[in-house]
Scaffold this motif. Structure first.
Motif, PDB file in Angstrom:
ATOM      1  N   PHE B 264       0.684  -1.344   0.098  1.00  0.00           N
ATOM      2  CA  PHE B 264      -0.088  -0.122   0.092  1.00  0.00           C
ATOM      3  C   PHE B 264       0.762   1.206  -0.021  1.00  0.00           C
ATOM      4  O   PHE B 264       1.994   1.284   0.492  1.00  0.00           O
ATOM      5  N   SER B 268      -2.747   6.983   1.314  1.00  0.00           N
ATOM      6  CA  SER B 268      -4.229   6.696   0.865  1.00  0.00           C
ATOM      7  C   SER B 268      -4.926   5.464   1.613  1.00  0.00           C
ATOM      8  O   SER B 268      -6.279   5.600   2.058  1.00  0.00           O
ATOM      9  N   LEU B 269      -4.116   4.693   2.285  1.00  0.00           N
ATOM     10  CA  LEU B 269      -4.522   3.608   3.143  1.00  0.00           C
ATOM     11  C   LEU B 269      -5.209   4.258   4.634  1.00  0.00           C
ATOM     12  O   LEU B 269      -6.282   4.020   5.092  1.00  0.00           O
ATOM     13  N   ILE B 273      -8.792   4.020   6.287  1.00  0.00           N
ATOM     14  CA  ILE B 273      -8.873   3.453   7.818  1.00  0.00           C
ATOM     15  C   ILE B 273      -9.321   4.425   8.661  1.00  0.00           C
ATOM     16  O   ILE B 273     -10.347   4.092   9.280  1.00  0.00           O
ATOM     17  N   LEU B 290     -10.970  -6.299   7.203  1.00  0.00           N
ATOM     18  CA  LEU B 290     -10.196  -6.019   5.730  1.00  0.00           C
ATOM     19  C   LEU B 290     -10.358  -7.470   5.037  1.00  0.00           C
ATOM     20  O   LEU B 290     -10.064  -8.459   5.729  1.00  0.00           O
ATOM     21  N   LEU B 313     -10.111  -0.372  -1.652  1.00  0.00           N
ATOM     22  CA  LEU B 313      -8.778   0.128  -1.474  1.00  0.00           C
ATOM     23  C   LEU B 313      -8.051   0.351  -2.367  1.00  0.00           C
ATOM     24  O   LEU B 313      -7.990  -0.641  -3.424  1.00  0.00           O
ATOM     25  N   PHE B 315      -4.299  -0.355  -3.924  1.00  0.00           N
ATOM     26  CA  PHE B 315      -3.173  -0.867  -3.312  1.00  0.00           C
ATOM     27  C   PHE B 315      -2.218  -0.910  -4.588  1.00  0.00           C
ATOM     28  O   PHE B 315      -2.336  -0.825  -5.918  1.00  0.00           O
TER      29      PHE B 315
END
Lengths: 376, 376
Positions: B264, B268-269, B273, B290, B313, B315
């Motif tokens: 990742f 952005s992760l 979250i 997840l 998400l 990635f």
């Protein structure tokens, strides 16, 4: 109810309305944000029972970039919905009311489904009966509020003193606040006004109001109803309940004859009072003493545990009799802060009579009164 | 003891020492600032019993512009003295110890007289026995602290876990913190170091230390004594007590084989979250789920009262087996924050085994471990 729009524009509207919405309320629906979408645009409403704020965003607003698929209304938990919209990934978001009052919010690849409430259960706002109108720029209204509201009482023992007394009579708008230890009175000429009114607006409402204007130059229309006042701008209706009861007659409290007069520049006086209050705050009584002689002004502060301070003050002019007077430095600091960086006259009668502070510029009708503390 | 000096320079020194001084203390003299003036200069000391900070300002320092009339020492109530000096009117101030441990402070026309205490009653700091020295730049030390200290335990049930475990062995400095739910381990090569040590420093001390350096590039010398550690820069001595007891062996906790790996980009992760945790914070368990598939990673959060969220998400890469895993999003957010804006690999074994987070840049020896939450 289904629409998409620009997220930043929506957040802006929401921030105004959220001022009125309590994060927790004994009346659960009041912690909600009411949204009503018509072909004309989106109306947001928030209320804590004392104040209510309503904004309207036109569907024609270019920045809002609104696409309306169907109209309708819903109430959403304001705190969560606000946090969700603020954290969405994309510049735009879509909003759709599903069955069972659930709302689906999409932005980028994020999809939220949150529970709503029926807008039928949201309390109705007062109906506006266009009367006792007064118009003035937000900047002027904010100034009057900031020059008086700090003097309202914080105690509910005399609820009427927790508000600012506004009167309009013979083309003069007067705002007065007092907690019975100090008083602030500001007057503004309204030569074009032929109306008159006499209302007491809660200090808390005014503090929120003064933070709610989008633009200092926008015009505010004041409408007074039975037990409510409405402050109205182009895109916002701000309602506040009025305080009931008769405000005390404060005119006779302001003295007109004096024995001692000193002219100060506010910022240098403020800094010296601030220093003296460092020690007085630690004493039991929180008082400082001002000693006026024919050619010298000295301030004294002390705390038996910590120590003491004295300082010769710079001043512009002294006239009249020598005098020693003691007072609460916090009242003095609040009063000086309201004046800003101007020159003022402080006028004294005796060590046990209230003294006044007024701008040297006699064009400004602004007087503050502080009651001294008797020391034996 | 009598001197005059530049006020801004003094305030700067005082601010560093004040980090260690509690505003209230059961040991009254610890709420004081110790000042010792010699011909060489002015030493300030503050302590809360756990940490002690000492600074030294040379009498030759040009900016300080010090004039020493007589040397000596005194202890002053730090909070008040600090407020007084910060509010004095002039660029310089003078300081004089009078009889009865009173201190006179002058600046402009302001004169304070405050009560002091004898420095004889101030606790002695540990004596430095130059041993186990390690030198590194403040910038590197701060980085190690910020990458680990958030994982220390907040609970006193296992006091040793409230500290960060530092070991130096074979030219490698290792810092480990764990609260038994998550772990952070950072290693730095110290090729020139031949020393070795094994200490546990309280997390609170490290947090204060990381804010105390004047300059990120200054060198910090670490001296370890019997039950104290001293972090020493050119002008500051920062002492902390050490935690007693044996730190658990954490090496065997970090897994080395994995079934699933996802790369990742941290920012952005982090944002995703953060959105998912909006709702999980309202649920009883504060967990997010997840779900890793062969070509998709999705995060889910929900709260029975408010609603739910799901988001695909972005990635960089996925490899290995599909997996569903639930965890506390706050641990994930803290771990991601410590990485900054880099790319990381998250590696999983199974839904019930701890997973690891590591920079894709294998030059950086930094691993974080998070224990998942079992869901039925």
């Amino acid at each position: 109810m289904k629409f998409t729009m620009n997220r930043a524009v929506f957040i802006n509207e929401l921030s105004v309305v959220q001022r009125a919405i309590p994060s927790k309320s004994t009346i659960p629906i009041l912690s909600g944000l009411k949204m009503v979408l018509t072909d004309e645009g989106l109306a947001l409403t928030g209320s804590n029972g004392d104040i209510s704020i309503e904004t309207f965003l036109s569907s024609q607003n270019e920045k809002a970039d609104m696409t309306i698929e169907s109209t309708g209304s819903i109430v959403l938990q304001a705190k969560f919905f606000g946090e969700i919209v603020r954290k969405l990934p994309d510049n735009h978001f879509s909003f759709e009311v599903l069955d069972n009052l659930q709302v689906k919010i999409n932005s980028g690849t994020a999809e939220f489904v949150v529970n709503g409430l029926s807008s039928d259960n949201y309390p109705h706002l007062p109906i506006i009966e266009e009367q006792n109108q007064l118009k003035l720029p937000a900047r002027v209204l904010n100034k009057i509020i900031n020059e008086t509201v700090f003097s309202v009482s914080m105690h509910e023992s005399r609820p009427i003193l927790t508000g600012v007394h506004f009167t309009l009579e013979n083309g003069v708008l007067t705002a007065v606040a007092t907690d019975s230890h100090r008083l602030s009175q500001r007057q503004i000429m309204m030569p074009s006004s032929t109306e008159s009114f006499d209302i007491v607006v809660p200090g808390k409402s005014l503090t929120e109001l003064s933070k709610s204007f989008a633009d200092e130059e926008e015009m505010v229309e004041i409408n007074i109803m039975e037990n409510q006042v409405l402050f109205r701008t182009e895109n916002m209706n701000f309602y506040s309940r009025l305080l009931e009861g008769k405000y005390p007659d404060t005119k006779r409290l302001i003295p007109t004859a004096f024995e001692t007069e000193v002219e100060f520049h506010v910022p240098s006086l403020m800094a010296a009072i601030d220093r003296a209050s460092l020690l007085s705050h630690e004493g039991r009584n929180n008082i400082v003493k001002l000693s006026v002689e024919s050619d010298k002004v000295t301030i004294y502060g002390n705390s038996p545990e910590i120590g003491n301070v004295q300082e010769d003050l710079s001043f512009n002019k002294i006239s009249g009799q020598p005098l020693d007077i003691s007072f609460n430095p916090d009242y003095m600091k609040a009063a000086l802060k309201a004046f800003g960086a101007i020159d003022i006259n402080i006028r004294f009668i005796s060590p046990i009579r209230p003294f006044t502070l007024e701008p040297t510029d006699t064009e400004i009708s602004f007087v503050q009164l502080i009651t001294p503390v008797r020391t034996s």
